[in-house]
Every structure is written in C-alpha cells, then in structure tokens.
Design a protein around this motif. Structure first.
Motif, PDB file in Angstrom:
ATOM      1  N   LYS A 204       0.827  -1.203   0.000  1.00  0.00           N
ATOM      2  CA  LYS A 204       0.000   0.000   0.000  1.00  0.00           C
ATOM      3  C   LYS A 204       0.864   1.256   0.000  1.00  0.00           C
ATOM      4  N   GLU A 205       1.914   1.242   0.805  1.00  0.00           N
ATOM      5  CA  GLU A 205       2.812   2.399   0.876  1.00  0.00           C
ATOM      6  C   GLU A 205       3.480   2.669  -0.464  1.00  0.00           C
ATOM      7  N   ILE A 206       3.998   1.614  -1.098  1.00  0.00           N
ATOM      8  CA  ILE A 206       4.750   1.824  -2.339  1.00  0.00           C
ATOM      9  C   ILE A 206       3.828   2.227  -3.476  1.00  0.00           C
ATOM     10  N   ASN A 207       2.580   1.766  -3.462  1.00  0.00           N
ATOM     11  CA  ASN A 207       1.629   2.184  -4.492  1.00  0.00           C
ATOM     12  C   ASN A 207       1.317   3.671  -4.397  1.00  0.00           C
ATOM     13  N   ARG A 208       1.152   4.152  -3.174  1.00  0.00           N
ATOM     14  CA  ARG A 208       0.910   5.582  -2.982  1.00  0.00           C
ATOM     15  C   ARG A 208       2.134   6.402  -3.413  1.00  0.00           C
ATOM     16  N   TYR A 209       3.302   5.932  -3.045  1.00  0.00           N
ATOM     17  CA  TYR A 209       4.528   6.640  -3.421  1.00  0.00           C
ATOM     18  C   TYR A 209       4.709   6.687  -4.935  1.00  0.00           C
ATOM     19  N   GLN A 210       4.442   5.587  -5.615  1.00  0.00           N
ATOM     20  CA  GLN A 210       4.614   5.555  -7.069  1.00  0.00           C
ATOM     21  C   GLN A 210       3.661   6.504  -7.777  1.00  0.00           C
ATOM     22  N   ARG A 211       2.480   6.674  -7.216  1.00  0.00           N
ATOM     23  CA  ARG A 211       1.533   7.660  -7.747  1.00  0.00           C
ATOM     24  C   ARG A 211       2.101   9.071  -7.600  1.00  0.00           C
ATOM     25  N   GLU A 217       7.498  13.393 -11.681  1.00  0.00           N
ATOM     26  CA  GLU A 217       8.150  13.248 -12.980  1.00  0.00           C
ATOM     27  C   GLU A 217       7.461  14.105 -14.033  1.00  0.00           C
ATOM     28  N   TYR A 218       6.144  14.186 -13.968  1.00  0.00           N
ATOM     29  CA  TYR A 218       5.396  15.015 -14.926  1.00  0.00           C
ATOM     30  C   TYR A 218       5.787  16.482 -14.757  1.00  0.00           C
ATOM     31  N   ILE A 219       5.834  16.941 -13.509  1.00  0.00           N
ATOM     32  CA  ILE A 219       6.193  18.328 -13.235  1.00  0.00           C
ATOM     33  C   ILE A 219       7.627  18.606 -13.679  1.00  0.00           C
ATOM     34  N   GLY A 220       8.525  17.649 -13.450  1.00  0.00           N
ATOM     35  CA  GLY A 220       9.924  17.832 -13.820  1.00  0.00           C
ATOM     36  C   GLY A 220      10.139  17.993 -15.306  1.00  0.00           C
ATOM     37  N   LYS A 221       9.266  17.397 -16.098  1.00  0.00           N
ATOM     38  CA  LYS A 221       9.395  17.478 -17.554  1.00  0.00           C
ATOM     39  C   LYS A 221       8.723  18.721 -18.132  1.00  0.00           C
ATOM     40  N   SER A 222       7.971  19.428 -17.317  1.00  0.00           N
ATOM     41  CA  SER A 222       7.225  20.582 -17.788  1.00  0.00           C
ATOM     42  C   SER A 222       8.057  21.853 -17.658  1.00  0.00           C
ATOM     43  N   ALA A 223       7.552  22.892 -18.247  1.00  0.00           N
ATOM     44  CA  ALA A 223       8.220  24.193 -18.160  1.00  0.00           C
ATOM     45  C   ALA A 223       8.035  24.749 -16.755  1.00  0.00           C
ATOM     46  N   SER A 224       8.544  25.967 -16.530  1.00  0.00           N
ATOM     47  CA  SER A 224       8.485  26.555 -15.199  1.00  0.00           C
ATOM     48  C   SER A 224       7.057  26.853 -14.768  1.00  0.00           C
ATOM     49  N   LYS A 225       6.134  26.949 -15.738  1.00  0.00           N
ATOM     50  CA  LYS A 225       4.740  27.196 -15.413  1.00  0.00           C
ATOM     51  C   LYS A 225       3.885  26.054 -15.953  1.00  0.00           C
ATOM     52  N   ILE A 226       2.870  25.687 -15.174  1.00  0.00           N
ATOM     53  CA  ILE A 226       1.929  24.653 -15.585  1.00  0.00           C
ATOM     54  C   ILE A 226       0.533  25.258 -15.573  1.00  0.00           C
ATOM     55  N   SER A 227      -0.194  25.065 -16.645  1.00  0.00           N
ATOM     56  CA  SER A 227      -1.527  25.638 -16.758  1.00  0.00           C
ATOM     57  C   SER A 227      -2.534  24.864 -15.921  1.00  0.00           C
ATOM     58  N   LYS A 228      -3.720  25.426 -15.785  1.00  0.00           N
ATOM     59  CA  LYS A 228      -4.787  24.769 -15.046  1.00  0.00           C
ATOM     60  C   LYS A 228      -5.123  23.425 -15.674  1.00  0.00           C
ATOM     61  N   GLU A 229      -5.092  23.383 -16.999  1.00  0.00           N
ATOM     62  CA  GLU A 229      -5.380  22.136 -17.706  1.00  0.00           C
ATOM     63  C   GLU A 229      -4.321  21.076 -17.415  1.00  0.00           C
ATOM     64  N   ASP A 230      -3.071  21.501 -17.280  1.00  0.00           N
ATOM     65  CA  ASP A 230      -1.989  20.553 -16.965  1.00  0.00           C
ATOM     66  C   ASP A 230      -2.205  19.896 -15.604  1.00  0.00           C
ATOM     67  N   TRP A 231      -2.677  20.677 -14.626  1.00  0.00           N
ATOM     68  CA  TRP A 231      -2.910  20.103 -13.301  1.00  0.00           C
ATOM     69  C   TRP A 231      -3.991  19.030 -13.366  1.00  0.00           C
ATOM     70  N   PHE A 232      -5.028  19.260 -14.164  1.00  0.00           N
ATOM     71  CA  PHE A 232      -6.072  18.253 -14.323  1.00  0.00           C
ATOM     72  C   PHE A 232      -5.518  17.001 -15.008  1.00  0.00           C
ATOM     73  N   THR A 233      -4.594  17.193 -15.950  1.00  0.00           N
ATOM     74  CA  THR A 233      -3.957  16.054 -16.617  1.00  0.00           C
ATOM     75  C   THR A 233      -3.140  15.243 -15.617  1.00  0.00           C
ATOM     76  N   ILE A 234      -2.404  15.922 -14.758  1.00  0.00           N
ATOM     77  CA  ILE A 234      -1.606  15.240 -13.731  1.00  0.00           C
ATOM     78  C   ILE A 234      -2.516  14.424 -12.811  1.00  0.00           C
ATOM     79  N   ILE A 235      -3.622  15.028 -12.391  1.00  0.00           N
ATOM     80  CA  ILE A 235      -4.561  14.342 -11.499  1.00  0.00           C
ATOM     81  C   ILE A 235      -5.107  13.078 -12.159  1.00  0.00           C
ATOM     82  N   ASN A 236      -5.504  13.206 -13.409  1.00  0.00           N
ATOM     83  CA  ASN A 236      -6.101  12.064 -14.118  1.00  0.00           C
ATOM     84  C   ASN A 236      -5.074  10.988 -14.453  1.00  0.00           C
ATOM     85  N   ASP A 237      -3.936  11.400 -15.015  1.00  0.00           N
ATOM     86  CA  ASP A 237      -2.937  10.426 -15.480  1.00  0.00           C
ATOM     87  C   ASP A 237      -2.220   9.718 -14.336  1.00  0.00           C
ATOM     88  N   CYS A 238      -2.123  10.364 -13.194  1.00  0.00           N
ATOM     89  CA  CYS A 238      -1.381   9.776 -12.070  1.00  0.00           C
ATOM     90  C   CYS A 238      -2.272   9.004 -11.104  1.00  0.00           C
TER      91      CYS A 238
END
Length: 273
Positions: A204-211, A217-238
């Motif tokens: 259970k712990e490792i599953n939460r951590y991997q999420r 990782e998504y944030i690290g690959k993005s530019a210095s700013k993330i749009s509102k739509e990007d945050w929704f993508t992170i929520i859904n994809d992760c």
C-alpha cells in the motif's frame, strides 16, 4: 556546477550491469564554496548509505534537530523529504540500495527504518569504519565506487523466492500480495510481513509513493509554469481522485504544495531521476 556564484558539484554515477540488482546508482556532491549549501532530498523509498569526507555534513529534521555525519551513516527507508547541509569543504558519496538489496546485505530492512544508524552497529563489526579510512585515501570518486562494489559483492545473499515473485509481479488487475500468497500456499498476512522485511515498506505504501512519483516526474518534464489544464492532466494520469488528494500527497511526502514544488524544484534533489 555553478549555483548563484557558489561552487557546488553534484552528479550521479551509474553502476555496472552486475550490480544493478543491488544499487540503483551512486550520488556524489561536493561543496567547494565558502558558504554552507542546503538541499532537500525527495523520498525514494530506498535505504541509503552515506559516506562523508571533509567537514561533517548535517541532516536537518522537521523538529529543528541536527545530526552530523562524521564518516558513514545508514538512512532508510526514505519515506519523506528532509533537508541536508554541506558546509564548505564537504564531500559526500551516497550508495542507493535497490529493492531488497539492503535486506540481502544486512538481514532485515526494518533495522534502519526512518532512523540514522551507524552501519557497523547493524553488523556488529567495524568494517564500514575501516572502509571509510580506505575510501578517504582514494582521490577519484569512480575508484571509490569500485571499492564499495567489490566490498559488497562478498556479503550479498541470494534473493528470496517470495521477494523475487513480488518484484516481478506485473499483472495490474490482480493483487500481488494475494497472488503471491496463493502461489506459495501462505496467508496474505505472511506475505505482507515478508514484504516489509525484505523491502522495508508495504504494498500500500509503495503504491501511494509511485503515484506521487509519477506526478513529480510530470512536473519535472514541464516548463516553469503549468496551466490549469496541466494540473487536471496530472490528477487524471497519475491516478488521483481530485486536486485535494494530490495536494495531500505533496504535503505528506515533502511538506509543500505542488505549486510550491514547481517554484523550488531546482533546490530539491530527486534521488530517483
């Protein structure tokens, strides 16, 4: 690496193929400036072995207590972020144990759970102190790594069958604990206990951590700013239910919000990437 006019060198060192089951990588950092440099280490769910050379590195806890690393120390399993400081003329070399490797070396992953401990105390020998003296005489960091690898090769035990099955389990629609328990004619509770003994954490712990790691990782690959739509993508994809669950994970692991992480990630060391 130049950082704000301060000389701070840091880099990862890959391990040879023969040791990829034991270590994910080594990490080296050196402060050649005249100021103390503080970094934040992200949780990795790995156990790490830190060798310190020169002035003592400092681990900083949330309650403002400080632990000085004079020679070597074990930390594990790294579940939450913490700050560490390198005073001038400090060098550290960090070995990152992978999966069940700490258990295969020391015999129980729970021995160092969340606590800094002298590795000699885990083995009831002074071999790590002796190794530090050897390493301190070696100038080249790659030769230091080779010495550590050669030393560890004599102590690593064979991987347990259950640990092997848990590591190689890939059927996403099935519960790994339940499936491995069935394969070995054991109770789920027995397999849960073994998982914690071998790896230092529960499924259970490792599953939460991997999420959470996927979001990082998504944030690290993005530019210095993330749009509102990007945050929704992170929520859904992760795999998050909503924004509050995402924020709760960031608060739990690194004590800052996702937007704060976006601002300060250049000062945060991610041991996984």
């Amino acid at each position: 690496m130049e950082q704000n006019g301060e000389k701070y060198d840091s880099f990862r060192i890959a391990v040879p193929a023969d040791y990829k089951e034991i270590f994910s990588h080594f990490y080296f950092a050196e402060n050649k400036s005249n100021k103390t440099i503080t970094k934040t280490l992200l949780p990795s769910y790995q156990t790490i072995l830190i060798f310190n050379f020169g002035a003592s590195a400092i681990l900083n806890s949330k309650n403002n207590s400080h632990i000085e690393i004079e020679r070597c120390i074990v930390l594990g399993t790294i579940r939450k972020a913490f700050d560490y400081s390198l005073p001038p003329n400090t060098k550290i070399l960090v070995a990152n144990f992978k999966d069940d490797a700490f258990y295969r070396f020391f015999g129980n992953s729970l021995l160092a759970k969340n606590l800094p401990v002298n590795p000699d105390e885990l083995l009831n020998e002074n071999c790590f102190t002796a190794m530090w003296y050897k390493l301190n005489k070696i100038v080249d960091v790659n030769q230091q790594v080779n010495y550590i690898l050669e030393f560890c090769s004599f102590y690593i035990k064979e991987r347990d069958k259950v640990a092997e099955q848990l590591l190689k389990f890939t059927k996403k629609n099935l519960n790994p604990i339940k499936s491995v328990a069935s394969q070995n004619n054991q109770t789920e509770r027995n397999i849960q206990i073994k998982q914690k003994k071998y790896f230092g954490y529960s499924a259970k712990e490792i599953n939460r951590y991997q999420r959470f790691l996927k979001a990082i990782e998504y944030i690290g690959k993005s530019a210095s700013k993330i749009s509102k739509e990007d945050w929704f993508t992170i929520i859904n994809d992760c795999g998050y239910y909503d924004q509050s669950q995402l924020i709760n994970d960031f608060k739990y692991y690194i004590n800052i919000s996702p937007t704060e992480y976006l601002k300060f990630q250049q000062d945060i060391c991610n041991p996984v990437n």
